[in-house]
Design an enzyme around this catalytic site. Structure first.
Site, mmCIF file in Angstrom:
data_model
loop_
_atom_site.group_PDB
_atom_site.id
_atom_site.type_symbol
_atom_site.label_atom_id
_atom_site.label_comp_id
_atom_site.label_asym_id
_atom_site.label_seq_id
_atom_site.Cartn_x
_atom_site.Cartn_y
_atom_site.Cartn_z
ATOM 1 N N SER A 128 -128.938 95.431 -18.441
ATOM 2 C CA SER A 128 -129.041 94.113 -19.058
ATOM 3 C C SER A 128 -129.093 94.230 -20.570
ATOM 4 C CB SER A 128 -130.286 93.383 -18.579
ATOM 5 O OG SER A 128 -130.384 92.141 -19.250
ATOM 6 N N LYS A 182 -131.896 93.777 -10.848
ATOM 7 C CA LYS A 182 -131.049 93.190 -11.901
ATOM 8 C C LYS A 182 -130.621 91.771 -11.519
ATOM 9 C CE LYS A 182 -128.516 92.559 -15.513
ATOM 10 N NZ LYS A 182 -127.159 92.266 -15.312
ATOM 11 N N HIS A 185 -133.524 89.548 -12.049
ATOM 12 C CA HIS A 185 -133.625 89.394 -13.508
ATOM 13 C C HIS A 185 -132.698 88.266 -13.971
ATOM 14 C CE1 HIS A 185 -131.821 90.019 -17.474
ATOM 15 N NE2 HIS A 185 -132.993 90.462 -17.874
ATOM 16 N N ASN A 186 -131.465 88.287 -13.518
ATOM 17 C CA ASN A 186 -130.514 87.252 -13.923
ATOM 18 C C ASN A 186 -130.921 85.887 -13.387
ATOM 19 O OD1 ASN A 186 -129.177 89.497 -14.890
ATOM 20 N ND2 ASN A 186 -127.170 88.817 -14.226
ATOM 21 N N GLU A 189 -133.526 84.636 -15.541
ATOM 22 C CA GLU A 189 -132.871 84.229 -16.789
ATOM 23 C C GLU A 189 -132.302 82.802 -16.655
ATOM 24 O OE1 GLU A 189 -130.066 87.227 -18.221
ATOM 25 O OE2 GLU A 189 -128.634 85.621 -18.602
#
Ligand code: 2AM
Length: 473
Positions: A128, A182, A185-186, A189
């Site tokens: 990232s 990940k 995480h996105n 976000e």
């Protein structure tokens, strides 16, 4: 001389990652399907370190010391499979393939299984931080076998972002764990960006502030507990004037947000795991709604509320609502990682995930250190909401939060992120949920049975009989 690591796929991310490795003193083999990209990299950036350019996969593999470490940076999906098919036959047991793209974790699990049978380590790795991060220090989330991390960890940690000297890279867990983390995480976000967008909308259309003034509010918020990369760039965007028209830049951008899919994957996976990530889901739906022009055009004539005047200190309430909703969205995302870790036996250290997100990545923020501390205090906490710090912040914020959600409803300004976060908070807090009624309905129409508050066992009521007798099931 041989290279310690190789990168194939030299579009922007791959090229920047290769440069980052070279700048840290690692000899890097570089390869791309179209050799022009390889040549361009060496011509433009060759002075930054030791690059070993290769025209063919065979030449690339020959230029690597053993065990070989190959990073593939191509599009997720068919291109990744094609590149794996091309390189795997050239490799030997003990060699490693790192997939640094945004692969779906189920694909990563499949690829890892297939390559493990051939003795090759497949390391699905979340990276990232975008182009800038790839070059100057990303947050790196490698999955795969612990042995592969022994060989890759020092290299990856050397090029990762550092926060207080701690690299934003750690072994997440086996097979698809890195890509899963990940993905979440996105998703987080998405939720964070949606909450920021709602805060902006309230200041703009509730308080009537111009974008430049809102930029100042965000700058001041960025000096406090909301300090983060996303708040910082929000202020920059809002302060920007469109050079062509002199209008606020945000007003010349079409209000339809696009998505590449990791947010959607997060929600799809959460549905399968049964984890309520309502903040992420609302963020994905908000983008979908914005990108539905026919629907919006048709509905535009529906009536809205009559307006009423707000006080300036409403902005402080919005800050409280933003912080509280952010706590909820992150707590939900971490619960999803915990659920997947349990489901797949990954053994993920949640505090370590917060630690490696403190720098390099898009959601980097002071806040993540709080999450790290919360998991340090109680690694198996069922929710971050009950951590002393977060519980205190939610308690302090809740009156403002409720005001913001109710006033947005009165103003006709949509705040799905704030509202769903508050609903989640209140649902978790509730002494009794109306789920009791839901379960009773299920028993009525489908004999699905229910448990009682006062006795063990499962029961069914014979709803069709006049005296509705209860039977133990
Ligand atoms: P290219 O420069 O030859 O197009 C992003 O698209 C990167 O992935 C580029 O480096 C691109 O190579 C590479 N790529 C995309 N599809 C590929 C494939 N099927 N095989 C090899 N490389 C591929």
């Amino acid at each position: 001389k041989k290279a310690v690591i190789g990168v194939t796929g030299l579009a922007t991310m791959g090229r920047n990652l290769a440069r980052n490795l070279a700048r840290h003193g690692h000899a890097v083999a570089v390869h791309n399907r179209t050799p022009a990209r390889t040549k361009a990299l060496v011509t433009e950036y060759g002075h930054e370190g030791v690059f070993l350019p290769a025209e063919t996969p065979e030449e690339f593999v020959r230029s690597l010391e053993r065990p070989r470490r190959i990073v593939i940076m191509v599009k997720a999906g068919a291109a990744t499979d094609a590149v794996i098919q091309e390189f795997a036959p050239l490799l030997e047991p003990g060699d490693m393939i790192v997939d640094g793209g945004n692969a779906h974790f189920e694909d990563t699990r499949r690829r890892e299984r297939e390559l493990r049978e051939r003795g090759i380590h497949f390391v699905g790795t979340g990276i990232s931080g975008g182009e800038e991060g790839a070059l100057n220090g990303p947050s790196i989330m490698p999955g795969g076998s612990p042995e592969s991390y022994e060989a890759l960890g020092p290299l990856l940690e050397s090029i990762a972002a550092k926060v207080e000297g701690v690299p934003c890279c750690t072994h997440v867990g086996p097979d698809g764990a890195g890509h899963f983390v990940k993905m979440v995480h996105n998703g987080i976000e998405y939720a964070d960006m949606q909450l920021i967008a709602e805060a902006y909308d309230l200041l703009r259309h509730g308080l009537g502030m111009p974008p430049a003034e809102i930029a100042e509010v965000f700058r001041s918020w960025n000096n406090g507990r909301l300090e983060s990369y996303l708040i910082e760039i929000t202020a920059e965007v809002l302060a920007h004037t469109d050079p062509a028209t002199g209008r606020p830049f945000v007003d010349v951008v079409v209000d339809q947000a696009e998505q590449k899919g990791t947010g959607r994957w997060t929600v799809q996976t959460a549905l399968d795991l049964g984890v309520p990530v309502s903040g992420i889901a609302e963020a994905v739906f908000a983008r979908s709604l914005s990108g539905s022009p026919r629907l919006r055009e048709a509905a535009r004539r529906l009536p809205g509320p009559s307006r009423f005047k707000l006080e300036q200190r409403f902005a402080d309430d919005v800050e409280q609502a933003l912080y509280a909703s952010k706590i909820v969205a992150y707590a939900q995302g971490f619960n999803q990682i915990q659920a997947a870790s349990d489901e797949y036996g990954w053994g993920i250290d949640l505090g370590a995930m917060a630690t490696i997100w403190r720098g390099g990545c898009i959601i980097r923020a002071r806040f993540l250190d709080r999450i790290r501390a919360a998991y340090a205090a109680d690694p198996r906490t069922p929710t971050l909401l009950t951590d002393d710090h977060f519980a205190g912040a939610l308690g302090d914020a809740q009156d403002s939060w409720r005001t913001v959600v109710s006033i947005s409803a009165q103003l006709g300004i949509p705040t799905p992120g704030f509202a769903t976060a508050l609903a989640y908070y209140d649902a978790l807090r509730a002494e009794r949920l109306p789920a009791a009624l839901t379960q009773a309905q299920r028993d009525f129409f489908g004999a699905h049975t229910y448990r009682r508050v006062d006795r063990e066992g499962s029961f069914h009521t014979r709803w069709e009989l006049p005296d509705r007798p209860e039977v133990g099931a």
